[in-house]
Design an enzyme around this catalytic site. Structure first.
Site, mmCIF file in Angstrom:
data_model
loop_
_atom_site.group_PDB
_atom_site.id
_atom_site.type_symbol
_atom_site.label_atom_id
_atom_site.label_comp_id
_atom_site.label_asym_id
_atom_site.label_seq_id
_atom_site.Cartn_x
_atom_site.Cartn_y
_atom_site.Cartn_z
ATOM 1 N N ASP A 127 0.842 -1.201 0.000
ATOM 2 C CA ASP A 127 0.000 0.000 0.000
ATOM 3 C C ASP A 127 0.881 1.257 0.000
ATOM 4 O O ASP A 127 0.591 2.245 -0.671
ATOM 5 C CB ASP A 127 -0.910 -0.004 1.241
ATOM 6 C CG ASP A 127 -1.558 -1.356 1.442
ATOM 7 O OD1 ASP A 127 -2.466 -1.696 0.693
ATOM 8 O OD2 ASP A 127 -1.108 -2.099 2.341
ATOM 9 N N HIS A 155 -4.626 -3.440 6.431
ATOM 10 C CA HIS A 155 -4.438 -3.684 4.993
ATOM 11 C C HIS A 155 -5.795 -4.113 4.423
ATOM 12 O O HIS A 155 -6.053 -5.278 4.152
ATOM 13 C CB HIS A 155 -3.387 -4.783 4.767
ATOM 14 C CG HIS A 155 -3.282 -5.174 3.319
ATOM 15 N ND1 HIS A 155 -2.796 -4.340 2.343
ATOM 16 C CD2 HIS A 155 -3.625 -6.314 2.671
ATOM 17 C CE1 HIS A 155 -2.839 -4.942 1.172
ATOM 18 N NE2 HIS A 155 -3.346 -6.144 1.345
HETATM 19 C C1 LMR Z 1 -3.607 -6.626 -2.479
HETATM 20 O O1 LMR Z 1 -3.596 -5.629 -1.760
HETATM 21 O O2 LMR Z 1 -3.252 -6.597 -3.656
HETATM 22 C C2 LMR Z 1 -4.106 -7.935 -1.916
HETATM 23 O O3 LMR Z 1 -3.976 -7.952 -0.533
HETATM 24 C C3 LMR Z 1 -5.530 -8.117 -2.321
HETATM 25 C C4 LMR Z 1 -6.076 -9.476 -1.941
HETATM 26 O O4 LMR Z 1 -7.169 -9.531 -1.335
HETATM 27 O O5 LMR Z 1 -5.444 -10.492 -2.240
#
Ligand code: LMR
Length: 301
Positions: A127, A155
């Protein structure tokens, strides 16, 4: 001299697939990689580990409630925490990637009581990199010219990507992000939503979860634990909150701005937080409390 021996754990039916991963890793001719050991046995995979990267979790399936997902993952991370407790070094650094990463990380930490909670972290560097890159693209500068974005909290789509302390190097001089971007509405609106929803957007486009960017973020996170963060720079990672920073309640794995030295992270304290930020930081904390309480109720089950 730093070198890496990779122990790759998967379930027995996946061992032939793991052989393909081993071949690809060998074919990368990675400079630090000395050996690769694929296995379906916890006692082999966790033995004397210095670093553990827990990527496997139960993905959400059609019709599955969030609660069901948490229940399945509590079982997985309780068992991985117990394996760490039993086999790994007490100095092991554990990075949890599998979602819901923050709460899975908390469950793993609680299931490994003799390993310090500070040794556990979850991945929000992905992120962080997404936020950095969005600002860089907006300012038409390389991502390396953007520092000190912050990801606060979970997250998940409640995370708060914060640029109030971010600096952008524009033609040799560093500007506050708001002065560099010159579009407060974007920074307080679409920018935040884009970073919050990026994982879902990648899944929608690829029909698969992020892979390359997640792998890069894992490397960034682990490299910084081993080698430290650069002077004047902070990065984001989900770490154990002891209730002493920014009003975040204790007993959560919450993403904070951190600096790392001698393999030890420290939350960057004393950053000014305005009411816009505080509301968003509280909202993501509230989601984490709810996740934790649901997950912990499953721990004894
Ligand atoms: C991401 O942020 O790309 C992953 O955590 C998304 C996911 O749910 O696999």
């Amino acid at each position: 001299m730093l070198f890496i021996i990779l122990l790759l754990l998967d379930i027995t039916p996946m061992l032939p697939v793991l052989d393909g991963v081993v071949m690809e890793l060998q074919d990368c001719a990675l400079p630090l990689l000395r050996d690769i050991i694929p296995t379906d046995k916890e006692e082999v995979a966790f033995k004397d580990l210095d670093a553990a990267i827990l990527v496997g979790s139960m993905p959400r399936k059609d019709g599955m409630e969030r609660k069901d997902l948490l229940k399945a993952n509590v079982a997985i991370f309780k068992s991985q925490g117990a394996a760490l407790e039993k086999y790994a070094k007490k100095t092991v650094k554990v990075l949890v990637v599998g979602n819901p990463a923050n709460t899975n990380c908390l469950i793993a930490a609680k299931s490994a009581p003799s390993i310090p909670k500070e040794n556990f972290s979850c991945l929000t560097r992905l992120d962080h990199n997404r936020a950095r890159s969005q600002v860089a693209m907006r300012c038409a500068v390389p991502a390396t010219h953007v520092r000190n974005v912050i990801i606060w909290g979970n997250h998940s789509s409640t995370q708060y990507p914060d640029v109030h302390h971010c600096l952008v190097n524009m033609s040799g001089s560093e500007l506050a992000c708001f002065d560099a971007v010159k579009d407060d509405a974007w920074l307080k609106g679409d920018f935040i939503a884009t970073v919050q929803q990026r994982g879902a957007a990648v899944i929608k486009a690829r029909k698969l979860s992020s892979a390359m960017s997640a792998a890069k973020a894992i490397c960034d996170h682990m490299r910084d634990i081993w080698t430290g963060t650069a002077d004047g720079e902070f990065i984001s990672m989900g770490v154990y909150s002891s209730g002493n920073s920014y009003g975040v309640p204790d007993d959560l794995i919450y993403s904070f701005p951190v600096q790392i030295k001698d393999k030890t992270w420290k939350i960057v304290e004393g950053l000014a937080i305005n009411s816009f930020s505080q509301t968003k930081m509280d909202a993501t904390a509230a989601e984490l409390i709810e996740e934790r309480d649901t997950a912990v109720a499953f721990l004894g089950v």
